[in-house]
Scaffold this motif. Structure first.
Motif, PDB file in Angstrom:
ATOM      1  N   UNK A 133      25.956  11.843 -17.770  1.00 36.95           N
ATOM      2  CA  UNK A 133      25.300  12.936 -17.046  1.00 36.95           C
ATOM      3  C   UNK A 133      24.218  13.650 -17.862  1.00 36.95           C
ATOM      4  N   UNK A 134      24.396  13.766 -19.172  1.00 34.29           N
ATOM      5  CA  UNK A 134      23.404  14.458 -19.990  1.00 34.29           C
ATOM      6  C   UNK A 134      22.097  13.673 -20.085  1.00 34.29           C
ATOM      7  N   UNK A 135      22.148  12.376 -19.770  1.00 35.58           N
ATOM      8  CA  UNK A 135      20.958  11.529 -19.845  1.00 35.58           C
ATOM      9  C   UNK A 135      20.458  11.118 -18.459  1.00 35.58           C
ATOM     10  N   UNK A 136      20.918  11.817 -17.435  1.00 35.19           N
ATOM     11  CA  UNK A 136      20.511  11.503 -16.058  1.00 35.19           C
ATOM     12  C   UNK A 136      19.581  12.586 -15.516  1.00 35.19           C
ATOM     13  N   UNK A 137      18.500  12.151 -14.879  1.00 30.39           N
ATOM     14  CA  UNK A 137      17.608  13.042 -14.154  1.00 30.39           C
ATOM     15  C   UNK A 137      17.687  12.633 -12.691  1.00 30.39           C
ATOM     16  N   UNK A 138      18.201  13.513 -11.852  1.00 27.64           N
ATOM     17  CA  UNK A 138      18.423  13.101 -10.467  1.00 27.64           C
ATOM     18  C   UNK A 138      18.185  14.251  -9.501  1.00 27.64           C
ATOM     19  N   UNK A 139      18.057  13.892  -8.240  1.00 30.62           N
ATOM     20  CA  UNK A 139      17.963  14.864  -7.160  1.00 30.62           C
ATOM     21  C   UNK A 139      19.280  14.833  -6.401  1.00 30.62           C
ATOM     22  N   UNK A 140      19.638  15.947  -5.803  1.00 34.49           N
ATOM     23  CA  UNK A 140      20.869  16.020  -5.014  1.00 34.49           C
ATOM     24  C   UNK A 140      20.603  15.366  -3.661  1.00 34.49           C
ATOM     25  N   UNK A 141      20.827  14.055  -3.580  1.00 40.10           N
ATOM     26  CA  UNK A 141      20.519  13.310  -2.368  1.00 40.10           C
ATOM     27  C   UNK A 141      21.431  13.664  -1.204  1.00 40.10           C
ATOM     28  N   UNK A 142      22.657  14.048  -1.494  1.00 38.66           N
ATOM     29  CA  UNK A 142      23.547  14.471  -0.411  1.00 38.66           C
ATOM     30  C   UNK A 142      22.998  15.726   0.260  1.00 38.66           C
ATOM     31  N   UNK A 143      22.565  16.676  -0.552  1.00 34.16           N
ATOM     32  CA  UNK A 143      21.964  17.886  -0.009  1.00 34.16           C
ATOM     33  C   UNK A 143      20.684  17.541   0.750  1.00 34.16           C
ATOM     34  N   UNK A 144      19.893  16.606   0.207  1.00 31.16           N
ATOM     35  CA  UNK A 144      18.655  16.201   0.879  1.00 31.16           C
ATOM     36  C   UNK A 144      18.920  15.602   2.242  1.00 31.16           C
ATOM     37  N   UNK A 145      19.907  14.707   2.327  1.00 32.19           N
ATOM     38  CA  UNK A 145      20.266  14.106   3.605  1.00 32.19           C
ATOM     39  C   UNK A 145      20.777  15.141   4.594  1.00 32.19           C
ATOM     40  N   UNK A 146      21.536  16.090   4.075  1.00 33.89           N
ATOM     41  CA  UNK A 146      22.052  17.185   4.902  1.00 33.89           C
ATOM     42  C   UNK A 146      20.904  18.024   5.470  1.00 33.89           C
ATOM     43  N   UNK A 168      22.248  -0.173   2.068  1.00 31.45           N
ATOM     44  CA  UNK A 168      23.423   0.626   1.733  1.00 31.45           C
ATOM     45  C   UNK A 168      23.998   0.333   0.356  1.00 31.45           C
ATOM     46  N   UNK A 169      23.386  -0.585  -0.394  1.00 30.36           N
ATOM     47  CA  UNK A 169      23.852  -0.841  -1.762  1.00 30.36           C
ATOM     48  C   UNK A 169      23.188   0.099  -2.768  1.00 30.36           C
ATOM     49  N   UNK A 170      22.330   0.999  -2.289  1.00 29.86           N
ATOM     50  CA  UNK A 170      21.643   1.925  -3.182  1.00 29.86           C
ATOM     51  C   UNK A 170      22.335   3.282  -3.166  1.00 29.86           C
ATOM     52  N   UNK A 171      22.583   3.862  -4.340  1.00 28.04           N
ATOM     53  CA  UNK A 171      23.235   5.184  -4.380  1.00 28.04           C
ATOM     54  C   UNK A 171      22.467   6.250  -3.607  1.00 28.04           C
ATOM     55  N   UNK A 172      21.125   6.242  -3.704  1.00 31.24           N
ATOM     56  CA  UNK A 172      20.324   7.217  -2.967  1.00 31.24           C
ATOM     57  C   UNK A 172      20.620   7.125  -1.473  1.00 31.24           C
ATOM     58  N   UNK A 173      20.683   5.893  -0.978  1.00 35.82           N
ATOM     59  CA  UNK A 173      20.895   5.658   0.453  1.00 35.82           C
ATOM     60  C   UNK A 173      22.238   6.199   0.912  1.00 35.82           C
ATOM     61  N   UNK A 174      23.284   5.835   0.201  1.00 33.47           N
ATOM     62  CA  UNK A 174      24.621   6.243   0.622  1.00 33.47           C
ATOM     63  C   UNK A 174      24.794   7.754   0.555  1.00 33.47           C
ATOM     64  N   UNK A 175      24.212   8.387  -0.445  1.00 31.42           N
ATOM     65  CA  UNK A 175      24.350   9.836  -0.560  1.00 31.42           C
ATOM     66  C   UNK A 175      23.571  10.570   0.526  1.00 31.42           C
ATOM     67  N   UNK A 176      22.391  10.064   0.883  1.00 30.50           N
ATOM     68  CA  UNK A 176      21.635  10.691   1.975  1.00 30.50           C
ATOM     69  C   UNK A 176      22.379  10.531   3.294  1.00 30.50           C
TER      70      UNK A 176
END
Length: 334
Positions: A152-165, A186-194
């Motif tokens: 987690x300390x080396x990850x830069x990400x957006x909250x895709x679940x919140x974005x999909x919501x 659906x094999x992409x984490x971004x996709x499933x979280x959105x």
């Protein structure tokens, strides 16, 4: 070929001073720096980057893996990374993974073979376990648009679940109840979280997720066209369409107009990413801002701070998506 010793002699300064000029050290006066640079130009001296790398145990290069070289998302991300690195005197080595496991692994192995000081990875197909094991090696890795708890300390990400919501909440707030959804693969984490976020927004309004009103696209314009065609051909009832990215939304808009829809009167459409062309579609596309350029810059800053030990760099790991309201969504009057 001129040597650093000849530069030192011609400029009348020590080898240490020449080295400081080469390394852009601030502890050199402008007058002295100009003398050294003039001597280098007169002698035709070019620093030997390989020798410098061996001496410092640094190549001053950072490896970047992205899914593709085209497309607005990847371009913005690479531009953000490269601009921060270049400003700091570091260089980027770029390769692609095409969202395929073996190609991503091959790209990562290539970057490791180039003696990069760190890797910034937009990796979608390799497993979390692979990335965790990779992180145990000598070369630090940093992930963009992906969250792995153990890293987690080396990850830069957006909250895709919140974005999909938020994307689905836009049309719900305008009174739409029958909402179609086009996802990416659906094999992409971004996709499933959105998609999880989309379902959460529906559930809050006591609307059951309807598999028939869901289509798996491919994040391309043609994927959006295919999705809308599927819904229309199956005579499904819907007044709004939420797409997991702007390219699919643009394809859906094109297909809708070609088949007699007036937008947004007949169909409200929401995208995701806020790419540059979203503001130039007709109608202008309502979407969710996905700040990939800023995320790229942040990944580079994290490398500069933790690998190159540069000071006074502020970093954060999670970006929040924001709603960009334009003209492609209207109140549902049905």
């Amino acid at each position: 070929m001129a040597t650093i010793y000849q530069v030192s002699d011609l400029a009348g300064v020590s080898l240490a001073t020449v080295s400081r000029v080469l390394n852009k050290n601030a502890r050199v006066s402008d007058k002295t720096r100009d003398k050294v640079l003039a001597a280098m130009e007169e002698l035709g001296y070019r620093p030997n980057s390989i020798a410098q790398s061996l001496a410092s145990n640094r190549s001053n290069s950072v490896g970047i893996l992205v899914s593709e070289l085209d497309g607005p998302i990847y371009g913005q991300m690479m531009a953000g990374i490269e601009s921060e690195l270049r400003t700091a005197g570091k260089h980027a080595i770029i390769t692609t993974g095409y969202s395929e496991e073996e190609k991503e692994k091959d790209g990562i192995e290539f970057l490791l073979s180039r003696n990069c000081d760190a890797l910034i990875l937009h990796a979608e197909a390799v497993s979390d376990e692979y990335l965790i094991e990779l992180s145990k090696g000598k070369v630090p890795i940093y992930l963009v648009s992906r969250y792995v708890k153990e890293l987690k300390d080396n990850c830069i990400s957006i909250d895709n679940r919140l974005g999909g919501y938020l994307a689905t909440k836009i049309v719900l707030d305008q009174g739409h109840k029958d909402i179609a959804y086009i996802s990416g693969r659906l094999n992409k984490p971004d996709t499933t979280n959105r998609l999880i976020g989309h379902k959460k927004a529906l559930a809050e309004e006591n609307i059951e997720f309807d598999e028939q009103l869901s289509f798996v696209g491919d994040y391309s314009e043609t994927g959006g066209m295919a999705g809308l065609k599927y819904f229309i051909d199956n005579k499904l009832n819907f007044s709004a369409l939420v797409c997991a990215n702007d390219e699919m939304a643009s394809g859906a808009m094109k297909y809708a107009r070609e088949h007699g829809f007036n937008l947004p009167e007949d169909l409200s459409i929401v995208g995701f990413d806020n790419v540059s062309f979203a503001n130039y579609l007709y109608p202008k596309l309502t979407t969710i801002d996905n700040p990939t350029n800023e995320m790229g810059k942040m990944a580079a800053k994290l490398v500069l701070k933790t690998v190159y030990k540069q000071k006074n760099i502020k970093t954060h790991n999670i970006f929040e998506p924001k709603v960009i309201m334009r003209k492609s969504v209207i109140i549902h009057k049905g």
